[in-house]
Design a protein around this motif. Sequence first.
Motif, PDB file in Angstrom:
ATOM      1  N   ALA A 299       0.840  -1.193   0.000  1.00 18.04           N
ATOM      2  CA  ALA A 299       0.000   0.000   0.000  1.00 18.04           C
ATOM      3  C   ALA A 299       0.876   1.245   0.000  1.00 18.04           C
ATOM      4  O   ALA A 299       2.048   1.200   0.386  1.00 18.04           O
ATOM      5  CB  ALA A 299      -0.910  -0.002   1.233  1.00 18.04           C
ATOM      6  N   ARG A 300       0.309   2.343  -0.450  1.00 19.23           N
ATOM      7  CA  ARG A 300       1.064   3.592  -0.460  1.00 19.23           C
ATOM      8  C   ARG A 300       1.385   4.024   0.966  1.00 19.23           C
ATOM      9  O   ARG A 300       0.499   4.077   1.825  1.00 19.23           O
ATOM     10  CB  ARG A 300       0.252   4.690  -1.144  1.00 19.23           C
ATOM     11  CG  ARG A 300       0.123   4.521  -2.647  1.00 19.23           C
ATOM     12  CD  ARG A 300      -0.388   5.806  -3.271  1.00 19.23           C
ATOM     13  NE  ARG A 300      -0.508   5.704  -4.710  1.00 19.23           N
ATOM     14  CZ  ARG A 300      -0.808   6.720  -5.501  1.00 19.23           C
ATOM     15  NH1 ARG A 300      -1.044   7.911  -4.983  1.00 19.23           N
ATOM     16  NH2 ARG A 300      -0.899   6.554  -6.808  1.00 19.23           N
ATOM     17  N   ARG A 301       2.627   4.342   1.190  1.00 21.58           N
ATOM     18  CA  ARG A 301       3.030   4.779   2.524  1.00 21.58           C
ATOM     19  C   ARG A 301       2.747   6.265   2.695  1.00 21.58           C
ATOM     20  O   ARG A 301       2.721   7.027   1.723  1.00 21.58           O
ATOM     21  CB  ARG A 301       4.514   4.515   2.723  1.00 21.58           C
ATOM     22  CG  ARG A 301       4.886   3.041   2.757  1.00 21.58           C
ATOM     23  CD  ARG A 301       6.349   2.862   3.066  1.00 21.58           C
ATOM     24  NE  ARG A 301       6.723   1.451   3.162  1.00 21.58           N
ATOM     25  CZ  ARG A 301       7.931   1.022   3.465  1.00 21.58           C
ATOM     26  NH1 ARG A 301       8.903   1.906   3.681  1.00 21.58           N
ATOM     27  NH2 ARG A 301       8.187  -0.265   3.525  1.00 21.58           N
ATOM     28  N   PRO A 302       2.541   6.695   3.935  1.00 23.28           N
ATOM     29  CA  PRO A 302       2.383   8.140   4.166  1.00 23.28           C
ATOM     30  C   PRO A 302       3.629   8.900   3.736  1.00 23.28           C
ATOM     31  O   PRO A 302       4.750   8.400   3.863  1.00 23.28           O
ATOM     32  CB  PRO A 302       2.165   8.221   5.686  1.00 23.28           C
ATOM     33  CG  PRO A 302       1.687   6.869   6.089  1.00 23.28           C
ATOM     34  CD  PRO A 302       2.363   5.900   5.162  1.00 23.28           C
ATOM     35  N   THR A 303       3.423  10.081   3.216  1.00 19.00           N
ATOM     36  CA  THR A 303       4.557  10.907   2.827  1.00 19.00           C
ATOM     37  C   THR A 303       5.245  11.457   4.074  1.00 19.00           C
ATOM     38  O   THR A 303       4.718  11.391   5.191  1.00 19.00           O
ATOM     39  CB  THR A 303       4.095  12.071   1.952  1.00 19.00           C
ATOM     40  OG1 THR A 303       3.227  12.924   2.720  1.00 19.00           O
ATOM     41  CG2 THR A 303       3.329  11.565   0.729  1.00 19.00           C
ATOM     42  N   ARG A 304       6.430  12.021   3.865  1.00 17.71           N
ATOM     43  CA  ARG A 304       7.154  12.597   4.994  1.00 17.71           C
ATOM     44  C   ARG A 304       6.365  13.741   5.612  1.00 17.71           C
ATOM     45  O   ARG A 304       6.321  13.889   6.829  1.00 17.71           O
ATOM     46  CB  ARG A 304       8.523  13.094   4.522  1.00 17.71           C
ATOM     47  CG  ARG A 304       9.364  13.702   5.637  1.00 17.71           C
ATOM     48  CD  ARG A 304      10.748  14.085   5.149  1.00 17.71           C
ATOM     49  NE  ARG A 304      11.538  14.702   6.204  1.00 17.71           N
ATOM     50  CZ  ARG A 304      12.793  15.109   6.051  1.00 17.71           C
ATOM     51  NH1 ARG A 304      13.393  14.977   4.871  1.00 17.71           N
ATOM     52  NH2 ARG A 304      13.456  15.645   7.061  1.00 17.71           N
ATOM     53  N   ALA A 305       5.701  14.542   4.754  1.00 15.01           N
ATOM     54  CA  ALA A 305       4.898  15.646   5.273  1.00 15.01           C
ATOM     55  C   ALA A 305       3.757  15.136   6.144  1.00 15.01           C
ATOM     56  O   ALA A 305       3.454  15.711   7.199  1.00 15.01           O
ATOM     57  CB  ALA A 305       4.352  16.482   4.112  1.00 15.01           C
ATOM     58  N   GLU A 306       3.117  14.038   5.728  1.00 13.64           N
ATOM     59  CA  GLU A 306       2.023  13.464   6.516  1.00 13.64           C
ATOM     60  C   GLU A 306       2.539  12.950   7.853  1.00 13.64           C
ATOM     61  O   GLU A 306       1.896  13.126   8.899  1.00 13.64           O
ATOM     62  CB  GLU A 306       1.356  12.339   5.735  1.00 13.64           C
ATOM     63  CG  GLU A 306       0.612  12.798   4.496  1.00 13.64           C
ATOM     64  CD  GLU A 306       0.145  11.628   3.657  1.00 13.64           C
ATOM     65  OE1 GLU A 306       0.053  10.501   4.187  1.00 13.64           O
ATOM     66  OE2 GLU A 306      -0.134  11.822   2.462  1.00 13.64           O
TER      67      GLU A 306
END
Length: 502
Positions: free
Chosen positions: A178-185
Amino acid sequence: MIGKVIRGARVGGLTRYLFGPGERNEHVDPHVVAGFRHPAALEPGMRPDGSRDVSNLNGLLNLPLAVLPPGTGVDKPVWHCVLRAAPEDPELSDDAWAAITHEVMNHVGLARYGDDGGVHWVAVRHANDHVHIVATLAREDGRKPPLSNDFYRVREACNRVERRYGLRSTAPGDRTAARRPTRAETEQARRQDMSEEPRVTLRRQVAAVAAMADNEAAFFARLRADGLLVRERFSRRDPGEVTGYAVALPGHVNRHGRTVWFGGGRLAADLTLPKLRHRWASPAATHHNFVARDAAWAEAISAATHATDRLRSCRLGSPAAADIAWATTDVLRATARRLDGGPYGLLRRAADAYDRAARAPYGRIPISTAGSGLRAAARIIAQTSTDDDRMSRAVATLLGQLATLADTVAHLRAAQRRTAQALAAAETAALLRPACQHADRRHLQPERARDAAGEADKTVAAPVAIAARDFPNPPVAGHERLHPVPRPIPVRHPDRPHRSRR
Protein backbone atom coordinates in the motif's frame (compact mmCIF):
# COMPACT_ATOMS: atom_id res chain seq x y z
CA MET A 1 19.41 -3.60 0.51
CA ILE A 2 16.83 -0.85 0.16
CA GLY A 3 16.77 1.70 -2.66
CA LYS A 4 14.72 4.89 -2.49
CA VAL A 5 14.23 7.14 -5.53
CA ILE A 6 13.58 10.88 -5.19
CA ARG A 7 13.14 13.45 -7.95
CA GLY A 8 14.27 17.07 -7.66
CA ALA A 9 14.65 20.27 -9.66
CA ARG A 10 18.15 21.54 -8.78
CA VAL A 11 21.36 19.61 -8.32
CA GLY A 12 23.35 22.29 -6.46
CA GLY A 13 21.57 22.09 -3.12
CA LEU A 14 21.74 18.29 -3.12
CA THR A 15 25.50 18.12 -3.75
CA ARG A 16 26.18 20.76 -1.09
CA TYR A 17 24.24 18.65 1.38
CA LEU A 18 26.00 15.40 0.40
CA PHE A 19 29.47 16.90 0.79
CA GLY A 20 28.55 18.98 3.83
CA PRO A 21 28.51 18.04 7.52
CA GLY A 22 24.89 16.87 7.46
CA GLU A 23 22.01 18.06 9.59
CA ARG A 24 23.63 16.75 12.78
CA ASN A 25 27.26 16.44 11.70
CA GLU A 26 26.59 12.83 10.79
CA HIS A 27 28.45 12.92 7.45
CA VAL A 28 31.87 11.33 7.90
CA ASP A 29 34.44 11.60 5.11
CA PRO A 30 32.07 12.25 2.16
CA HIS A 31 33.74 11.15 -1.08
CA VAL A 32 32.97 9.97 -4.60
CA VAL A 33 33.05 6.19 -5.13
CA ALA A 34 31.74 6.00 -8.72
CA GLY A 35 30.32 8.07 -11.55
CA PHE A 36 30.21 8.66 -15.28
CA ARG A 37 33.94 9.42 -15.08
CA HIS A 38 36.74 8.19 -12.84
CA PRO A 39 35.96 9.14 -9.22
CA ALA A 40 39.14 11.19 -8.93
CA ALA A 41 37.98 13.44 -11.78
CA LEU A 42 34.64 14.07 -10.04
CA GLU A 43 35.88 14.59 -6.47
CA PRO A 44 35.16 18.19 -5.30
CA GLY A 45 38.15 20.23 -4.23
CA MET A 46 38.78 21.51 -0.73
CA ARG A 47 38.44 25.20 0.16
CA PRO A 48 40.79 26.93 2.65
CA ASP A 49 38.08 26.82 5.30
CA GLY A 50 37.76 23.04 5.00
CA SER A 51 34.48 23.00 3.08
CA ARG A 52 34.08 21.29 -0.30
CA ASP A 53 33.80 23.23 -3.57
CA VAL A 54 31.08 21.46 -5.57
CA SER A 55 30.81 24.06 -8.34
CA ASN A 56 32.82 22.02 -10.86
CA LEU A 57 30.85 18.86 -10.10
CA ASN A 58 27.57 20.76 -10.48
CA GLY A 59 28.71 22.08 -13.84
CA LEU A 60 29.54 18.57 -15.08
CA LEU A 61 26.21 17.18 -13.92
CA ASN A 62 24.22 20.07 -15.44
CA LEU A 63 26.06 20.08 -18.77
CA PRO A 64 23.71 17.65 -20.62
CA LEU A 65 20.70 19.66 -19.40
CA ALA A 66 22.16 22.89 -20.72
CA VAL A 67 22.45 21.61 -24.29
CA LEU A 68 18.92 20.18 -24.52
CA PRO A 69 16.65 21.89 -27.07
CA PRO A 70 14.05 24.16 -25.42
CA GLY A 71 10.95 22.34 -24.22
CA THR A 72 12.47 18.86 -24.43
CA GLY A 73 13.53 18.43 -20.79
CA VAL A 74 11.61 17.04 -17.82
CA ASP A 75 10.03 18.99 -14.96
CA LYS A 76 12.27 17.48 -12.27
CA PRO A 77 15.55 16.58 -13.97
CA VAL A 78 17.50 15.49 -10.87
CA TRP A 79 17.34 11.75 -10.15
CA HIS A 80 18.42 10.93 -6.59
CA CYS A 81 18.68 7.33 -5.37
CA VAL A 82 19.68 6.31 -1.84
CA LEU A 83 20.99 2.75 -1.41
CA ARG A 84 21.18 1.47 2.16
CA ALA A 85 22.40 -1.85 3.53
CA ALA A 86 20.83 -3.55 6.56
CA PRO A 87 22.44 -2.97 9.97
CA GLU A 88 23.48 -6.62 10.23
CA ASP A 89 25.12 -6.65 6.78
CA PRO A 90 28.93 -6.64 6.57
CA GLU A 91 30.53 -3.27 5.85
CA LEU A 92 31.10 -2.89 2.12
CA SER A 93 34.25 -1.39 0.66
CA ASP A 94 34.32 1.59 -1.69
CA ASP A 95 35.02 -0.79 -4.58
CA ALA A 96 31.95 -2.86 -3.67
CA TRP A 97 29.74 0.24 -3.48
CA ALA A 98 31.14 1.37 -6.84
CA ALA A 99 30.18 -1.95 -8.43
CA ILE A 100 26.74 -1.81 -6.82
CA THR A 101 25.98 1.71 -8.07
CA HIS A 102 27.13 0.79 -11.60
CA GLU A 103 24.80 -2.23 -11.46
CA VAL A 104 21.87 -0.04 -10.43
CA MET A 105 22.50 2.55 -13.15
CA ASN A 106 22.86 -0.19 -15.74
CA HIS A 107 19.69 -2.03 -14.69
CA VAL A 108 17.60 1.15 -14.54
CA GLY A 109 18.89 2.05 -18.00
CA LEU A 110 20.25 5.50 -17.19
CA ALA A 111 23.88 4.52 -17.81
CA ARG A 112 24.29 1.05 -19.28
CA TYR A 113 27.60 -0.76 -19.40
CA GLY A 114 29.55 0.35 -22.47
CA ASP A 115 27.18 3.24 -23.26
CA ASP A 116 29.29 6.39 -23.59
CA GLY A 117 26.27 8.58 -24.24
CA GLY A 118 24.42 7.95 -20.98
CA VAL A 119 23.49 10.45 -18.30
CA HIS A 120 25.98 12.23 -16.08
CA TRP A 121 25.92 10.79 -12.58
CA VAL A 122 27.96 10.47 -9.40
CA ALA A 123 27.78 8.19 -6.34
CA VAL A 124 28.70 9.75 -2.99
CA ARG A 125 29.44 7.84 0.19
CA HIS A 126 29.43 9.68 3.50
CA ALA A 127 28.53 6.83 5.87
CA ASN A 128 29.40 3.16 6.23
CA ASP A 129 25.98 1.74 5.36
CA HIS A 130 24.69 3.80 2.43
CA VAL A 131 25.50 5.79 -0.69
CA HIS A 132 23.69 8.47 -2.70
CA ILE A 133 23.45 8.40 -6.49
CA VAL A 134 22.81 11.75 -8.17
CA ALA A 135 22.05 11.90 -11.91
CA THR A 136 20.67 14.51 -14.29
CA LEU A 137 18.02 13.24 -16.68
CA ALA A 138 19.55 14.10 -20.01
CA ARG A 139 21.84 11.96 -22.17
CA GLU A 140 25.00 13.25 -23.80
CA ASP A 141 23.56 12.39 -27.23
CA GLY A 142 20.54 14.64 -26.62
CA ARG A 143 17.98 11.87 -26.15
CA LYS A 144 15.77 11.44 -23.11
CA PRO A 145 16.87 8.62 -20.81
CA PRO A 146 14.39 5.81 -20.10
CA LEU A 147 12.51 6.25 -16.83
CA SER A 148 9.82 3.59 -17.12
CA ASN A 149 9.33 1.82 -13.79
CA ASP A 150 12.63 3.14 -12.42
CA PHE A 151 11.61 2.40 -8.83
CA TYR A 152 10.98 -1.28 -9.63
CA ARG A 153 14.20 -1.48 -11.62
CA VAL A 154 16.10 -0.23 -8.58
CA ARG A 155 14.36 -2.87 -6.45
CA GLU A 156 15.34 -5.61 -8.89
CA ALA A 157 18.94 -4.41 -8.90
CA CYS A 158 19.00 -4.42 -5.09
CA ASN A 159 17.78 -8.04 -5.06
CA ARG A 160 20.59 -8.98 -7.44
CA VAL A 161 23.16 -7.23 -5.26
CA GLU A 162 21.88 -9.05 -2.16
CA ARG A 163 22.45 -12.43 -3.77
CA ARG A 164 25.87 -11.46 -5.10
CA TYR A 165 27.25 -10.08 -1.83
CA GLY A 166 25.35 -12.27 0.61
CA LEU A 167 23.37 -9.38 2.10
CA ARG A 168 20.09 -9.55 3.95
CA SER A 169 17.33 -10.57 1.55
CA THR A 170 14.52 -8.04 1.10
CA ALA A 171 11.18 -8.30 -0.64
CA PRO A 172 10.95 -7.75 -4.40
CA GLY A 173 8.95 -4.86 -5.79
CA ASP A 174 5.78 -6.84 -6.52
CA ARG A 175 3.42 -3.84 -6.62
CA THR A 176 1.36 -5.16 -3.71
CA ALA A 177 2.42 -2.76 -0.95
CA ALA A 178 0.00 0.00 0.00
CA ARG A 179 1.06 3.59 -0.46
CA ARG A 180 3.03 4.78 2.52
CA PRO A 181 2.38 8.14 4.17
CA THR A 182 4.56 10.91 2.83
CA ARG A 183 7.15 12.60 4.99
CA ALA A 184 4.90 15.65 5.27
CA GLU A 185 2.02 13.46 6.52
CA THR A 186 4.27 11.76 9.06
CA GLU A 187 5.63 15.05 10.38
CA GLN A 188 2.15 16.57 10.60
CA ALA A 189 0.89 13.55 12.55
CA ARG A 190 3.82 13.89 14.96
CA ARG A 191 3.24 17.62 15.45
CA GLN A 192 -0.45 17.08 16.17
CA ASP A 193 0.13 14.06 18.45
CA MET A 194 -1.85 11.70 16.21
CA SER A 195 -1.50 8.00 16.92
CA GLU A 196 -1.01 7.34 13.20
CA GLU A 197 -1.12 9.18 9.90
CA PRO A 198 -4.61 10.04 8.56
CA ARG A 199 -3.92 8.02 5.40
CA VAL A 200 -3.46 4.86 7.51
CA THR A 201 -6.60 5.52 9.57
CA LEU A 202 -8.70 6.16 6.49
CA ARG A 203 -7.38 3.06 4.70
CA ARG A 204 -8.36 0.87 7.64
CA GLN A 205 -11.83 2.38 8.04
CA VAL A 206 -12.65 2.40 4.34
CA ALA A 207 -11.47 -1.20 3.93
CA ALA A 208 -13.62 -2.34 6.85
CA VAL A 209 -16.71 -0.53 5.52
CA ALA A 210 -16.13 -1.94 2.03
CA ALA A 211 -16.06 -5.44 3.52
CA MET A 212 -19.39 -4.94 5.29
CA ALA A 213 -21.27 -3.23 2.44
CA ASP A 214 -22.86 -4.98 -0.54
CA ASN A 215 -23.38 -1.97 -2.82
CA GLU A 216 -22.06 1.56 -3.21
CA ALA A 217 -25.11 3.22 -1.65
CA ALA A 218 -24.58 1.24 1.55
CA PHE A 219 -20.84 1.89 1.30
CA PHE A 220 -21.18 5.67 1.18
CA ALA A 221 -23.88 5.64 3.87
CA ARG A 222 -21.67 3.63 6.26
CA LEU A 223 -18.69 5.90 5.66
CA ARG A 224 -20.75 8.95 6.58
CA ALA A 225 -22.24 7.13 9.58
CA ASP A 226 -18.69 6.51 10.79
CA GLY A 227 -18.08 10.25 10.82
CA LEU A 228 -15.93 10.44 7.70
CA LEU A 229 -16.27 13.18 5.12
CA VAL A 230 -17.22 11.72 1.72
CA ARG A 231 -17.06 13.39 -1.67
CA GLU A 232 -18.34 11.59 -4.75
CA ARG A 233 -16.83 12.26 -8.17
CA PHE A 234 -19.23 12.49 -11.10
CA SER A 235 -18.62 11.90 -14.79
CA ARG A 236 -18.26 14.98 -16.98
CA ARG A 237 -19.91 13.18 -19.87
CA ASP A 238 -22.80 11.82 -17.79
CA PRO A 239 -23.34 14.08 -14.74
CA GLY A 240 -25.48 11.47 -13.00
CA GLU A 241 -22.82 8.75 -13.09
CA VAL A 242 -20.50 8.35 -10.07
CA THR A 243 -16.98 7.47 -11.25
CA GLY A 244 -15.05 7.72 -8.01
CA TYR A 245 -14.91 9.05 -4.48
CA ALA A 246 -12.67 10.68 -1.89
CA VAL A 247 -12.72 10.60 1.90
CA ALA A 248 -11.27 12.78 4.64
CA LEU A 249 -11.05 12.94 8.41
CA PRO A 250 -12.95 15.82 10.01
CA GLY A 251 -10.50 18.50 11.08
CA HIS A 252 -7.61 17.21 8.96
CA VAL A 253 -6.57 20.27 6.97
CA ASN A 254 -3.44 21.49 5.21
CA ARG A 255 -1.50 24.65 6.03
CA HIS A 256 -3.99 26.68 4.02
CA GLY A 257 -6.90 25.40 6.11
CA ARG A 258 -8.31 23.20 3.35
CA THR A 259 -9.59 19.68 3.97
CA VAL A 260 -7.14 16.98 2.89
CA TRP A 261 -8.94 14.45 0.69
CA PHE A 262 -7.78 10.96 -0.24
CA GLY A 263 -9.19 9.14 -3.24
CA GLY A 264 -9.76 5.40 -2.90
CA GLY A 265 -6.80 4.65 -5.16
CA ARG A 266 -4.51 6.77 -2.98
CA LEU A 267 -5.42 4.59 0.00
CA ALA A 268 -5.03 1.19 -1.68
CA ALA A 269 -5.20 -0.22 -5.19
CA ASP A 270 -8.21 -2.40 -4.32
CA LEU A 271 -10.23 0.48 -2.84
CA THR A 272 -10.97 2.25 -6.12
CA LEU A 273 -14.67 2.40 -6.97
CA PRO A 274 -14.35 0.10 -10.02
CA LYS A 275 -12.57 -2.53 -7.89
CA LEU A 276 -15.21 -2.22 -5.17
CA ARG A 277 -18.01 -2.58 -7.70
CA HIS A 278 -16.32 -5.71 -9.00
CA ARG A 279 -16.23 -7.05 -5.45
CA TRP A 280 -19.90 -6.25 -4.87
CA ALA A 281 -20.80 -8.05 -8.12
CA SER A 282 -20.14 -11.31 -6.29
CA PRO A 283 -23.00 -13.85 -6.69
CA ALA A 284 -23.28 -13.95 -2.90
CA ALA A 285 -23.26 -10.17 -2.53
CA THR A 286 -26.94 -9.89 -1.66
CA HIS A 287 -27.39 -13.15 0.23
CA HIS A 288 -27.71 -13.65 3.96
CA ASN A 289 -29.12 -10.22 4.74
CA PHE A 290 -31.09 -11.57 7.67
CA VAL A 291 -29.53 -14.48 9.54
CA ALA A 292 -30.10 -15.64 13.10
CA ARG A 293 -27.14 -14.98 15.36
CA ASP A 294 -26.14 -18.59 15.98
CA ALA A 295 -26.53 -19.55 12.34
CA ALA A 296 -24.61 -16.43 11.29
CA TRP A 297 -21.47 -17.46 13.14
CA ALA A 298 -21.93 -21.01 11.86
CA GLU A 299 -22.05 -19.79 8.27
CA ALA A 300 -18.98 -17.61 8.76
CA ILE A 301 -17.04 -20.58 10.15
CA SER A 302 -18.24 -22.78 7.33
CA ALA A 303 -17.24 -20.21 4.70
CA ALA A 304 -13.71 -19.92 6.14
CA THR A 305 -13.37 -23.71 6.29
CA HIS A 306 -14.58 -24.17 2.73
CA ALA A 307 -12.25 -21.43 1.47
CA THR A 308 -9.27 -23.10 3.18
CA ASP A 309 -10.04 -26.47 1.63
CA ARG A 310 -10.68 -24.93 -1.79
CA LEU A 311 -7.43 -22.95 -1.65
CA ARG A 312 -5.46 -26.11 -0.88
CA SER A 313 -6.82 -27.73 -4.02
CA CYS A 314 -6.03 -24.78 -6.31
CA ARG A 315 -3.02 -24.45 -8.56
CA LEU A 316 -0.61 -21.60 -7.93
CA GLY A 317 -1.79 -19.46 -10.81
CA SER A 318 -5.49 -20.22 -10.36
CA PRO A 319 -7.84 -17.20 -10.47
CA ALA A 320 -9.82 -18.82 -7.66
CA ALA A 321 -6.71 -18.86 -5.44
CA ALA A 322 -6.17 -15.15 -6.09
CA ASP A 323 -9.78 -14.37 -5.26
CA ILE A 324 -9.78 -16.39 -2.03
CA ALA A 325 -6.62 -14.65 -0.86
CA TRP A 326 -8.20 -11.29 -1.70
CA ALA A 327 -11.57 -12.07 -0.07
CA THR A 328 -9.95 -13.22 3.18
CA THR A 329 -9.09 -9.62 4.00
CA ASP A 330 -12.82 -8.77 4.07
CA VAL A 331 -13.48 -11.33 6.80
CA LEU A 332 -10.49 -10.14 8.81
CA ARG A 333 -11.49 -6.49 8.51
CA ALA A 334 -15.10 -7.19 9.48
CA THR A 335 -14.09 -9.39 12.41
CA ALA A 336 -11.57 -6.85 13.68
CA ARG A 337 -14.19 -4.13 13.48
CA ARG A 338 -16.90 -6.21 15.14
CA LEU A 339 -14.63 -7.30 18.04
CA ASP A 340 -12.57 -4.12 18.37
CA GLY A 341 -10.89 -3.43 21.69
CA GLY A 342 -10.25 -5.41 24.86
CA PRO A 343 -8.73 -8.85 24.42
CA TYR A 344 -9.29 -8.60 20.67
CA GLY A 345 -6.87 -5.73 20.14
CA LEU A 346 -4.63 -8.06 18.13
CA LEU A 347 -7.29 -8.46 15.45
CA ARG A 348 -6.79 -4.99 14.05
CA ARG A 349 -3.05 -5.63 13.81
CA ALA A 350 -3.76 -8.97 12.15
CA ALA A 351 -6.02 -7.35 9.55
CA ASP A 352 -3.44 -4.62 8.89
CA ALA A 353 -0.68 -7.21 8.54
CA TYR A 354 -2.70 -9.32 6.10
CA ASP A 355 -3.55 -6.35 3.89
CA ARG A 356 -0.52 -6.84 1.64
CA ALA A 357 -0.92 -10.61 1.36
CA ALA A 358 -4.38 -10.11 -0.12
CA ARG A 359 -3.42 -8.12 -3.19
CA ALA A 360 -2.57 -9.38 -6.65
CA PRO A 361 0.18 -7.44 -8.43
CA TYR A 362 -1.72 -6.68 -11.62
CA GLY A 363 -5.14 -6.63 -13.18
CA ARG A 364 -8.61 -7.48 -12.02
CA ILE A 365 -9.20 -10.36 -9.68
CA PRO A 366 -12.05 -12.64 -10.80
CA ILE A 367 -14.85 -13.71 -8.52
CA SER A 368 -14.91 -17.29 -7.21
CA THR A 369 -17.54 -19.20 -5.28
CA ALA A 370 -15.32 -19.61 -2.22
CA GLY A 371 -14.32 -15.94 -2.33
CA SER A 372 -17.95 -14.92 -2.60
CA GLY A 373 -18.71 -17.01 0.48
CA LEU A 374 -16.00 -15.18 2.42
CA ARG A 375 -17.40 -11.80 1.39
CA ALA A 376 -20.87 -12.89 2.46
CA ALA A 377 -19.36 -14.05 5.76
CA ALA A 378 -17.89 -10.59 6.30
CA ARG A 379 -21.34 -9.02 5.97
CA ILE A 380 -22.79 -11.66 8.26
CA ILE A 381 -20.19 -10.91 10.94
CA ALA A 382 -21.11 -7.23 10.82
CA GLN A 383 -24.66 -8.12 11.91
CA THR A 384 -23.85 -10.43 14.83
CA SER A 385 -23.11 -9.98 18.50
CA THR A 386 -20.77 -11.77 20.91
CA ASP A 387 -22.36 -11.06 24.25
CA ASP A 388 -22.53 -14.55 25.73
CA ASP A 389 -20.31 -17.55 26.36
CA ARG A 390 -21.64 -19.55 23.42
CA MET A 391 -20.71 -16.79 21.04
CA SER A 392 -17.30 -16.54 22.68
CA ARG A 393 -16.71 -20.17 21.76
CA ALA A 394 -17.93 -19.52 18.22
CA VAL A 395 -15.54 -16.60 17.92
CA ALA A 396 -12.70 -18.83 19.07
CA THR A 397 -13.59 -21.38 16.41
CA LEU A 398 -13.78 -18.73 13.68
CA LEU A 399 -10.47 -17.09 14.66
CA GLY A 400 -8.76 -20.46 14.73
CA GLN A 401 -10.07 -21.28 11.27
CA LEU A 402 -8.99 -17.86 9.98
CA ALA A 403 -5.50 -18.53 11.35
CA THR A 404 -5.41 -21.77 9.38
CA LEU A 405 -6.64 -19.94 6.28
CA ALA A 406 -3.93 -17.28 6.69
CA ASP A 407 -1.32 -20.04 7.01
CA THR A 408 -2.57 -21.58 3.77
CA VAL A 409 -2.32 -18.20 2.03
CA ALA A 410 1.24 -17.90 3.35
CA HIS A 411 2.05 -21.26 1.73
CA LEU A 412 0.50 -20.09 -1.53
CA ARG A 413 2.47 -16.82 -1.60
CA ALA A 414 5.72 -18.57 -0.70
CA ALA A 415 5.22 -21.06 -3.53
CA GLN A 416 4.54 -18.11 -5.86
CA ARG A 417 7.84 -16.51 -4.76
CA ARG A 418 6.03 -13.53 -3.27
CA THR A 419 8.12 -13.30 -0.13
CA ALA A 420 6.65 -10.09 1.29
CA GLN A 421 3.11 -11.39 0.91
CA ALA A 422 4.00 -14.75 2.45
CA LEU A 423 5.52 -13.03 5.48
CA ALA A 424 2.45 -10.80 5.83
CA ALA A 425 0.10 -13.80 5.84
CA ALA A 426 2.31 -15.70 8.31
CA GLU A 427 2.36 -12.70 10.65
CA THR A 428 -1.43 -12.58 10.47
CA ALA A 429 -1.72 -16.21 11.54
CA ALA A 430 0.67 -15.61 14.43
CA LEU A 431 -1.47 -12.68 15.63
CA LEU A 432 -4.76 -14.55 15.26
CA ARG A 433 -3.78 -17.46 17.50
CA PRO A 434 -3.43 -15.41 20.72
CA ALA A 435 -6.73 -13.69 19.88
CA CYS A 436 -8.29 -17.13 19.50
CA GLN A 437 -7.08 -18.07 22.97
CA HIS A 438 -8.49 -14.86 24.41
CA ALA A 439 -11.86 -15.61 22.81
CA ASP A 440 -12.16 -18.96 24.55
CA ARG A 441 -11.05 -19.28 28.18
CA ARG A 442 -10.64 -23.01 27.69
CA HIS A 443 -8.08 -22.39 24.90
CA LEU A 444 -10.16 -24.42 22.47
CA GLN A 445 -8.56 -25.25 19.16
CA PRO A 446 -10.11 -24.71 15.71
CA GLU A 447 -12.23 -27.47 14.18
CA ARG A 448 -13.07 -28.35 10.65
CA ALA A 449 -16.68 -27.23 10.85
CA ARG A 450 -17.95 -28.83 7.64
CA ASP A 451 -21.56 -29.06 8.83
CA ALA A 452 -21.50 -25.78 10.70
CA ALA A 453 -24.05 -23.99 8.56
CA GLY A 454 -26.72 -26.56 9.32
CA GLU A 455 -26.54 -26.55 13.10
CA ALA A 456 -24.95 -23.86 15.27
CA ASP A 457 -24.49 -26.11 18.28
CA LYS A 458 -22.08 -28.28 16.35
CA THR A 459 -19.92 -25.32 15.43
CA VAL A 460 -19.39 -24.20 19.00
CA ALA A 461 -18.47 -27.66 20.28
CA ALA A 462 -14.89 -28.24 21.42
CA PRO A 463 -12.78 -27.77 18.26
CA VAL A 464 -10.11 -30.18 17.11
CA ALA A 465 -6.74 -28.91 15.87
CA ILE A 466 -6.16 -28.86 12.14
CA ALA A 467 -2.79 -30.01 10.86
CA ALA A 468 -2.20 -27.70 7.90
CA ARG A 469 -0.72 -29.31 4.81
CA ASP A 470 1.89 -28.00 2.44
CA PHE A 471 0.44 -26.40 -0.65
CA PRO A 472 -0.42 -29.63 -2.47
CA ASN A 473 -0.39 -29.11 -6.22
CA PRO A 474 2.71 -28.75 -8.40
CA PRO A 475 3.29 -25.19 -9.61
CA VAL A 476 2.06 -24.20 -13.03
CA ALA A 477 4.53 -23.25 -15.76
CA GLY A 478 6.68 -20.33 -14.72
CA HIS A 479 6.26 -20.91 -10.98
CA GLU A 480 8.63 -23.18 -9.08
CA ARG A 481 8.99 -23.50 -5.36
CA LEU A 482 12.32 -22.15 -4.13
CA HIS A 483 12.36 -24.18 -0.95
CA PRO A 484 10.00 -26.37 1.06
CA VAL A 485 7.34 -24.41 2.90
CA PRO A 486 7.32 -25.27 6.63
CA ARG A 487 4.15 -26.60 8.15
CA PRO A 488 2.31 -24.23 10.50
CA ILE A 489 2.27 -25.37 14.12
CA PRO A 490 -1.30 -25.86 15.49
CA VAL A 491 -2.19 -23.96 18.63
CA ARG A 492 -2.18 -26.17 21.75
CA HIS A 493 -2.83 -25.51 25.37
CA PRO A 494 0.54 -25.26 27.18
CA ASP A 495 -0.57 -27.79 29.81
CA ARG A 496 -2.17 -30.23 27.38
CA PRO A 497 0.08 -33.14 26.31
CA HIS A 498 0.65 -33.55 22.59
CA ARG A 499 -0.85 -36.65 21.04
CA SER A 500 1.14 -37.85 18.09
CA ARG A 501 -0.69 -39.09 15.01
CA ARG A 502 -0.18 -42.66 13.93
